[in-house]
Design a protein around this motif. Sequence first.
Motif, PDB file in Angstrom:
ATOM      1  N   LYS A  83       0.766  -1.239   0.056  1.00  0.00           N
ATOM      2  CA  LYS A  83      -0.014  -0.043  -0.035  1.00  0.00           C
ATOM      3  C   LYS A  83       0.906   1.213   0.140  1.00  0.00           C
ATOM      4  CE  LYS A  83      -3.140  -0.023  -0.924  1.00  0.00           C
ATOM      5  NZ  LYS A  83      -4.393   0.584  -0.305  1.00  0.00           N
ATOM      6  N   PHE A  84       2.133   1.113  -0.532  1.00  0.00           N
ATOM      7  CA  PHE A  84       2.736   2.363  -0.768  1.00  0.00           C
ATOM      8  C   PHE A  84       2.160   3.071  -1.992  1.00  0.00           C
ATOM      9  CE2 PHE A  84       5.649   0.293   2.140  1.00  0.00           C
ATOM     10  CZ  PHE A  84       6.415   1.560   2.787  1.00  0.00           C
ATOM     11  N   ASP A 118      -1.579   3.065  -4.173  1.00  0.00           N
ATOM     12  CA  ASP A 118      -3.217   2.627  -4.239  1.00  0.00           C
ATOM     13  C   ASP A 118      -3.255   2.012  -5.856  1.00  0.00           C
ATOM     14  OD1 ASP A 118      -3.693   3.391  -1.736  1.00  0.00           O
ATOM     15  OD2 ASP A 118      -4.080   5.392  -2.326  1.00  0.00           O
ATOM     16  N   LYS A 130      -7.921  -0.944   0.536  1.00  0.00           N
ATOM     17  CA  LYS A 130      -8.120   0.666   1.112  1.00  0.00           C
ATOM     18  C   LYS A 130      -7.156   0.948   2.261  1.00  0.00           C
ATOM     19  CE  LYS A 130     -12.227   1.171  -1.567  1.00  0.00           C
ATOM     20  NZ  LYS A 130     -13.667   1.927  -1.367  1.00  0.00           N
ATOM     21  N   ALA A 131      -6.336  -0.159   2.902  1.00  0.00           N
ATOM     22  CA  ALA A 131      -5.641   0.075   3.978  1.00  0.00           C
ATOM     23  C   ALA A 131      -4.462   1.153   3.695  1.00  0.00           C
ATOM     24  CB  ALA A 131      -5.040  -1.160   4.435  1.00  0.00           C
ATOM     25  N   ASN A 132      -3.766   1.555   4.815  1.00  0.00           N
ATOM     26  CA  ASN A 132      -2.834   2.321   4.661  1.00  0.00           C
ATOM     27  C   ASN A 132      -1.325   1.711   4.908  1.00  0.00           C
ATOM     28  OD1 ASN A 132      -2.089   2.668   7.628  1.00  0.00           O
ATOM     29  ND2 ASN A 132      -3.982   3.928   7.566  1.00  0.00           N
ATOM     30  N   PRO A 133      -0.076   2.134   4.771  1.00  0.00           N
ATOM     31  CA  PRO A 133       1.059   1.300   4.872  1.00  0.00           C
ATOM     32  C   PRO A 133       1.265   1.079   6.234  1.00  0.00           C
ATOM     33  CG  PRO A 133       1.603   2.982   3.312  1.00  0.00           C
ATOM     34  CD  PRO A 133      -0.108   3.120   3.688  1.00  0.00           C
ATOM     35  N   ASP A 156      -1.244   0.673   8.678  1.00  0.00           N
ATOM     36  CA  ASP A 156      -1.883  -0.585   9.205  1.00  0.00           C
ATOM     37  C   ASP A 156      -1.366  -2.001   8.671  1.00  0.00           C
ATOM     38  OD1 ASP A 156      -4.236  -1.782  10.194  1.00  0.00           O
ATOM     39  OD2 ASP A 156      -5.179  -1.725   8.181  1.00  0.00           O
TER      40      ASP A 156
END
Length: 251
Positions: A54-55, A57, A72-75, A77
């Motif tokens: 997730k670096f 999208d 849709k998670a972030n790095p 997380d």
Amino acid sequence: MAQEYIVETTGLTKHFKGFVAVRDVSLRVRRGTIHALIGPNGAGKTTVFNLITKFLDPSAGQILYNGDDITKANPADIARRGMVRSFQISAVFPHLSVLENVRIALQRPTGVSFHFWRPHTVLDNLNDKARELIAAVGLSDVETEPAVELPYGRKRALEIATTLALDPELMLLDEPMAGMGHEDISRVSDLIRRVSKDRTVLMVEHNLNVVADLSDTITVLQRGEILAEGSYEDVSNNSEVREAYMGTGHA
């Protein structure tokens, strides 16, 4: 029951201003294995890494980790969930010692923010665990040396130690052998084999000898798409793979 596949992507696609870097990649990484992504420069390997962690999208597609949708998670997380990656360029603190680098990494799983402003004695309770990890990557003889003074291959070993300090369930290694001589390649290959016994490894690697020696499954990318997948024997005997890669000396 644990999911058979730790990571699954479906239709993973990434556009950059009209250029399609990754197109419709459906990848499944089996738990407890070493899975390699190979392909020439520009094939989309690192982009796939950046999408999974997730670096980046995705423009389209879905990513599952342990059966959960992380599209849709972030790095941050992703890292907290146990998916940790290394980079092509070594990412250690150059002027801190080997021991200090590993101790800093060990702070993360404690849920406590980095203690840069507190006395170094606060971290002494991490020394035993740090030294275990340092021994595991063969750096006990240089634990007091600044990272900047280590030979390149040993810096990569230190980076793996700091990655292991985060207690990952899945390690993503981006060209771990890049720039190494034969002796360092052998040492780091042995290290990856040892640490893979307790976790899953997904790696991008150009060295075909390393890929053949370590990998359970190989995915071959060409122009952002999957060309072939299987064991080293399977992909090396694939006529399309031989035509596209083996004859060029690239992987």
